[in-house]
Design an enzyme around this catalytic site. Sequence first.
Site, PDB file in Angstrom:
ATOM      1  N   ARG A  15      17.191  -9.735  -8.009  1.00 29.30           N
ATOM      2  CA  ARG A  15      17.477  -9.407  -6.599  1.00 29.30           C
ATOM      3  C   ARG A  15      18.255  -8.096  -6.498  1.00 29.30           C
ATOM      4  NH1 ARG A  15      21.684 -11.665  -4.279  1.00 29.30           N
ATOM      5  NH2 ARG A  15      21.301 -13.720  -5.150  1.00 29.30           N
ATOM      6  N   TYR A  48       4.908   0.646  15.370  1.00 29.94           N
ATOM      7  CA  TYR A  48       4.169  -0.454  14.736  1.00 29.94           C
ATOM      8  C   TYR A  48       4.578  -1.765  15.416  1.00 29.94           C
ATOM      9  CZ  TYR A  48       2.623  -3.621  11.085  1.00 29.94           C
ATOM     10  OH  TYR A  48       2.026  -4.629  10.397  1.00 29.94           O
ATOM     11  N   ASP A  87       9.593   6.649  10.186  1.00 23.17           N
ATOM     12  CA  ASP A  87       8.589   5.815   9.517  1.00 23.17           C
ATOM     13  C   ASP A  87       7.457   6.749   9.098  1.00 23.17           C
ATOM     14  OD1 ASP A  87       6.390   4.212   8.919  1.00 23.17           O
ATOM     15  OD2 ASP A  87       6.906   2.667  10.396  1.00 23.17           O
ATOM     16  N   LYS A 138       0.565   0.180   2.528  1.00 27.43           N
ATOM     17  CA  LYS A 138      -0.514   1.038   3.003  1.00 27.43           C
ATOM     18  C   LYS A 138      -0.877   2.082   1.941  1.00 27.43           C
ATOM     19  CE  LYS A 138       0.358  -1.580   6.482  1.00 27.43           C
ATOM     20  NZ  LYS A 138       1.260  -1.252   7.549  1.00 27.43           N
TER      21      LYS A 138
HETATM   22  C1  LIG Z   1       2.355  -1.818   8.220  1.00 27.69           C
HETATM   23  C2  LIG Z   1       3.373  -0.977   8.885  1.00 27.69           C
HETATM   24  C3  LIG Z   1       4.704  -1.401   8.990  1.00 27.69           C
HETATM   25  C4  LIG Z   1       5.173  -2.755   8.515  1.00 27.69           C
HETATM   26  O1  LIG Z   1       5.038  -2.894   7.153  1.00 27.69           O
HETATM   27  P1  LIG Z   1       4.749  -4.304   6.392  1.00 27.69           P
HETATM   28  O2  LIG Z   1       4.628  -3.890   4.986  1.00 27.69           O
HETATM   29  O3  LIG Z   1       3.498  -4.870   6.985  1.00 27.69           O
HETATM   30  O4  LIG Z   1       5.929  -5.178   6.662  1.00 27.69           O
HETATM   31  C5  LIG Z   1       5.605  -0.541   9.593  1.00 27.69           C
HETATM   32  N1  LIG Z   1       5.217   0.658  10.072  1.00 27.69           N
HETATM   33  C6  LIG Z   1       3.942   1.080   9.998  1.00 27.69           C
HETATM   34  C7  LIG Z   1       3.585   2.421  10.551  1.00 27.69           C
HETATM   35  C8  LIG Z   1       2.979   0.275   9.404  1.00 27.69           C
HETATM   36  O5  LIG Z   1       1.703   0.704   9.353  1.00 27.69           O
END
Ligand SMILES: *Cc1c(COP(=O)(O)O)cnc(C)c1O
Length: 421
Positions: free
Chosen positions: A71, A135, A211, A236
């Site tokens: 952790r 998101y 982000d 992603k």
């Molecule tokens: C998928 C996504 C998230 C969230 O991420 P997870 O891995 O699904 O928790 C946040 N911001 C963007 C732009 C995303 O595409």
Amino acid sequence: MEDSKRRDAIQLFYLKYGFATRCLHAGEKVGQPKSKSHTNAIFQTSTFTFDDAEEGADIFAQKREGFVYTRMGNPTVMVAEAKLNALEGREIKLADPENVRVSSLLFSSGMAATSSLTYALLKPGDEFLRGAVLYGSSDHFFVDVAPKFGMKPVVVNTCKPAELKKAIKAHPKAKMLFFETPTNPLLEITDIEDAVKTVKAVNPEIVVAVDNTFATPYLQQPLNHGVDVVMHSTTKYLSGHGTIIGGALVTRHDWIKDALFKIMKDHGPSPSPFDCWLLNLGMKTLPIRVDKCCQNAMTIARFLEQHPKVEKVYYPGLESHPQHELAKRQMRLFGGMVGFDIKGGYACAQKVMNNVHIFSLAVSLGCVDSLIQHPASMTHASMAPEARAKAGIGDGHIRLSIGIEEEEDIIHDLEQALKKC
Ligand SMILES: *Cc1c(COP(=O)(O)O)cnc(C)c1O
């Protein structure tokens, strides 16, 4: 427990190499035992043994370095963190080594990263600014969860500089600005450097977080534009093969890294070593994957733009995109995401989604293979219809995550599906 010195050390050396070389080599040897293995090992373990009682006591007292419990740290996790340091890291030519050092922490999901950042920076009563289009789950977290802890979100469209200026003047004590660029799904762009200047002119202490999931560090490096924290859903493009759920935060401030590490330790949003191993593998091919995604996306955007059944195409690489010039200045290429409005609304959108063969009908994005989805009934279905209309997400809007297939195959697939409506 504070292992950030080792976490950081690697990227200073690797920043002298080009991006693709860093993707392949940075981090690979971090925390690895001496062995003849070419690739790094997966340490799928919850705990680590001590040689003797003294070593255990020393590690706990932070007199000696060592792993204790996954952790709080794990060699496989650290390899991927060190690689990400080298990818999001600021250009070494800009400043002295002390000032280019960045730190990454990996999380069990993108949402774990975003929520941990919020818990690390804010306390009850604190205001923060957040982008108008985020998101879906980030939006829900800021609307439904953060206020339960007394944190007060203020919605602002960061793509509009005047609106951002007004918001920071009205909330000069806001602790954080969090936004996405390009946004999901309409691919609107915020001028990162300008946004940082605008809010820091009023409140130099504000933490600006971006982000960077849609762009990836290959296309855009927000830390180079004065941003304090970069967030990723590593689910992603960074992992790139649709195999994991993961998140990351990269910061250039030790105090933020330390605050995040406390959350990691005491709140527990830690990632699995195996997922981090897959992430590290994915990051090795990031630039060639993203290059091909961008090249395909550009061709498909142009194909859709001239198609009689298509009303409007959303892609920052098109001259018709209202922020094309800004995107050109801020991003290396324009990304692999393409949106379009189809004539005939939902009924036609359904026809297209039900008749594609190469595209998988699925949410998520940034995979090696192409995905198709319908924001109004899927990723953005939980938005109130009026809010969705206000944001410009129509019932005929289709979102494509373009993969690395042959571009003519993708075009033929869309062409024959569009014929069905
Ligand atoms: C998928 C996504 C998230 C969230 O991420 P997870 O891995 O699904 O928790 C946040 N911001 C963007 C732009 C995303 O595409």
